[in-house]
Motif scaffolding. Structure first.
Motif, PDB file in Angstrom:
ATOM      1  N   UNK A  89      81.251  19.218  77.414  1.00 30.52           N
ATOM      2  CA  UNK A  89      81.564  17.804  77.232  1.00 30.52           C
ATOM      3  C   UNK A  89      82.701  17.493  78.190  1.00 30.52           C
ATOM      4  N   UNK A  90      83.185  16.266  78.129  1.00 29.33           N
ATOM      5  CA  UNK A  90      84.328  15.932  78.973  1.00 29.33           C
ATOM      6  C   UNK A  90      85.571  16.693  78.537  1.00 29.33           C
ATOM      7  N   UNK A  91      85.571  17.309  77.338  1.00 31.33           N
ATOM      8  CA  UNK A  91      86.765  17.997  76.835  1.00 31.33           C
ATOM      9  C   UNK A  91      86.646  19.518  76.750  1.00 31.33           C
ATOM     10  N   UNK A  92      85.482  20.054  76.449  1.00 32.04           N
ATOM     11  CA  UNK A  92      85.390  21.515  76.266  1.00 32.04           C
ATOM     12  C   UNK A  92      83.950  22.010  76.347  1.00 32.04           C
ATOM     13  N   UNK A  93      83.852  23.320  76.632  1.00 28.85           N
ATOM     14  CA  UNK A  93      82.531  23.928  76.847  1.00 28.85           C
ATOM     15  C   UNK A  93      82.112  24.900  75.733  1.00 28.85           C
ATOM     16  N   UNK A  94      83.060  25.305  74.897  1.00 33.27           N
ATOM     17  CA  UNK A  94      82.788  26.338  73.883  1.00 33.27           C
ATOM     18  C   UNK A  94      82.270  27.615  74.555  1.00 33.27           C
ATOM     19  N   UNK A  95      82.983  27.995  75.607  1.00 34.16           N
ATOM     20  CA  UNK A  95      82.554  29.085  76.488  1.00 34.16           C
ATOM     21  C   UNK A  95      82.393  30.434  75.805  1.00 34.16           C
ATOM     22  N   UNK A  96      83.153  30.668  74.734  1.00 33.03           N
ATOM     23  CA  UNK A  96      83.084  32.000  74.116  1.00 33.03           C
ATOM     24  C   UNK A  96      81.695  32.292  73.546  1.00 33.03           C
ATOM     25  N   UNK A  97      80.957  31.232  73.233  1.00 32.17           N
ATOM     26  CA  UNK A  97      79.608  31.466  72.682  1.00 32.17           C
ATOM     27  C   UNK A  97      78.533  31.493  73.763  1.00 32.17           C
ATOM     28  N   UNK A  98      78.927  31.232  74.941  1.00 32.07           N
ATOM     29  CA  UNK A  98      78.162  31.353  76.184  1.00 32.07           C
ATOM     30  C   UNK A  98      76.695  30.915  76.106  1.00 32.07           C
ATOM     31  N   UNK A  99      75.747  31.853  75.894  1.00 29.92           N
ATOM     32  CA  UNK A  99      74.333  31.463  76.016  1.00 29.92           C
ATOM     33  C   UNK A  99      73.875  30.574  74.853  1.00 29.92           C
ATOM     34  N   UNK A 100      74.702  30.459  73.819  1.00 26.14           N
ATOM     35  CA  UNK A 100      74.385  29.531  72.720  1.00 26.14           C
ATOM     36  C   UNK A 100      74.947  28.145  73.019  1.00 26.14           C
ATOM     37  N   UNK A 101      75.848  28.052  74.026  1.00 28.40           N
ATOM     38  CA  UNK A 101      76.550  26.782  74.255  1.00 28.40           C
ATOM     39  C   UNK A 101      76.443  26.345  75.729  1.00 28.40           C
ATOM     40  N   UNK A 102      77.427  26.781  76.542  1.00 26.26           N
ATOM     41  CA  UNK A 102      77.554  26.214  77.893  1.00 26.26           C
ATOM     42  C   UNK A 102      76.578  26.773  78.926  1.00 26.26           C
ATOM     43  N   UNK A 103      76.079  27.968  78.714  1.00 21.32           N
ATOM     44  CA  UNK A 103      75.149  28.551  79.695  1.00 21.32           C
ATOM     45  C   UNK A 103      73.727  28.208  79.275  1.00 21.32           C
ATOM     46  N   UNK A 104      73.111  27.311  80.030  1.00 23.65           N
ATOM     47  CA  UNK A 104      71.758  26.871  79.676  1.00 23.65           C
ATOM     48  C   UNK A 104      70.784  27.502  80.660  1.00 23.65           C
ATOM     49  N   UNK A 105      70.081  28.486  80.148  1.00 19.73           N
ATOM     50  CA  UNK A 105      69.188  29.295  80.981  1.00 19.73           C
ATOM     51  C   UNK A 105      67.958  28.512  81.444  1.00 19.73           C
ATOM     52  N   UNK A 106      67.413  27.693  80.532  1.00 21.23           N
ATOM     53  CA  UNK A 106      66.147  27.019  80.854  1.00 21.23           C
ATOM     54  C   UNK A 106      66.027  25.747  80.018  1.00 21.23           C
ATOM     55  N   UNK A 107      65.093  24.854  80.376  1.00 21.01           N
ATOM     56  CA  UNK A 107      65.000  23.560  79.699  1.00 21.01           C
ATOM     57  C   UNK A 107      64.845  23.669  78.176  1.00 21.01           C
ATOM     58  N   UNK A 108      64.187  24.726  77.696  1.00 17.58           N
ATOM     59  CA  UNK A 108      63.988  24.848  76.237  1.00 17.58           C
ATOM     60  C   UNK A 108      65.318  24.920  75.494  1.00 17.58           C
ATOM     61  N   UNK A 109      66.371  25.374  76.191  1.00 18.11           N
ATOM     62  CA  UNK A 109      67.653  25.562  75.493  1.00 18.11           C
ATOM     63  C   UNK A 109      68.585  24.354  75.608  1.00 18.11           C
ATOM     64  N   UNK A 110      68.203  23.371  76.380  1.00 20.33           N
ATOM     65  CA  UNK A 110      69.143  22.296  76.702  1.00 20.33           C
ATOM     66  C   UNK A 110      69.654  21.565  75.453  1.00 20.33           C
TER      67      UNK A 110
END
Ligand SMILES: Nc1ncnc2c1ncn2[C@@H]1O[C@H](COP(=O)(O)OP(=O)(O)O)[C@@H](O)[C@H]1O
Ligand SMILES: [Mg+2]
Length: 239
Positions: free
Chosen positions: A65-86
């Motif tokens: 978001x404009x404020x945070x990514x919740x990076x610690x949860x990575x593939x559940x949050x900010x890392x979007x591998x493919x459209x199904x996860x968006x």
């Protein structure tokens, strides 16, 4: 507007000649985003813009978001591998912002930059060569590795052997790096008056990217005499 919001700083820095990920921010407003958590679908015009931005950037992409990514949860949050996860990941990012009482307003999609990293931590996040520079009124005040040893945790992934040695190597700041990033920080500080933290990460392509900015007084920093002074003065400057 919250000055640590990407909606505030991105329009100011986007034309500064420092490498940064391509970035698209789609404003939705906090009530709309919070509605997502109550099961209300996003308005069609927001969905269309998010999908167009994702198609433009390609996958994987980095979501925040404009404020945070919740990076610690990575593939559940900010890392979007493919459209199904968006949409699933967006829900978790917004939920994570809410947990920290962050009233985010925009969905931010960014070009994914593979970073030089030594191991994975938390829920799979690559721990990379990253730095935080503090600037005030156009000058660099101090700089630090972004991932000190005590910040690293392992959740549901195996603790890699010798990770402390690997981290120590990642966190060395050679003089040529300091010179380059001090120059980048000064360029960015020209368009961000006051006191700021500026985060940089080293890509696998060998280029340093400017990743994030926040008001210095609201940014984590390790114990450091320069930073204590910076924080005290910046809270006066920004009040
Ligand atoms: N575009 C990107 N590509 C790859 N990794 C990224 C990208 N943006 C951020 N990261 C990684 O995610 C971390 C958190 O990103 P950031 O945008 O600063 O969110 P937060 O403010 O929640 O820390 C960064 O420190 C970096 O490791
Ligand atoms: Mg950040």
């Amino acid at each position: 507007m919250e000055t640590s919001s990407l909606l505030f700083w991105w329009p100011r820095v986007r034309d500064v000649a420092v490498p940064k990920p391509k970035t698209v921010a789609v404003w939705a407003g906090w009530h709309t985003l919070a509605g997502l958590l109550d099961g209300k679908p996003l308005p069609e015009e927001v969905r269309v813009l998010v999908e167009a931005a994702a198609a433009h950037l390609g996958y994987p992409l980095f979501l925040r978001t404009d404020l945070a990514s919740c990076k610690h949860e990575w593939s559940r949050t900010c890392y979007v591998q493919s459209p199904e996860n968006l949409w699933r990941n967006l829900y978790r990012v917004v939920d994570g912002n809410g947990v920290y009482d962050l009233a985010c307003e925009a969905i931010v999609l960014r070009q994914y930059i593979p970073l030089q990293h030594a191991f994975h931590a938390f829920w799979g996040m690559p721990v990379a060569r990253e730095r935080r520079y503090f600037v005030r009124d156009g000058e660099v005040v101090c700089h630090h590795p972004y991932w000190p040893e005590e910040s690293i945790r392992f959740f549901r992934i195996e603790e890699p052997p010798e990770w402390r040695d690997a981290l120590r190597a990642l966190n060395e700041e050679p003089p040529d790096e300091v010179e380059l990033l001090s120059g980048y920080a000064r360029e960015l500080a020209r368009v961000l008056p006051g006191a700021w933290s500026l985060d940089f990460a080293l890509g696998e392509d060998g280029r340093w990217y400017f990743i994030d900015a926040a008001e210095a007084s609201r940014s984590w920093h390790p114990p450091c005499p320069a930073c204590a002074r910076l924080t005290a003065e910046s809270s006066r400057a920004t009040s």
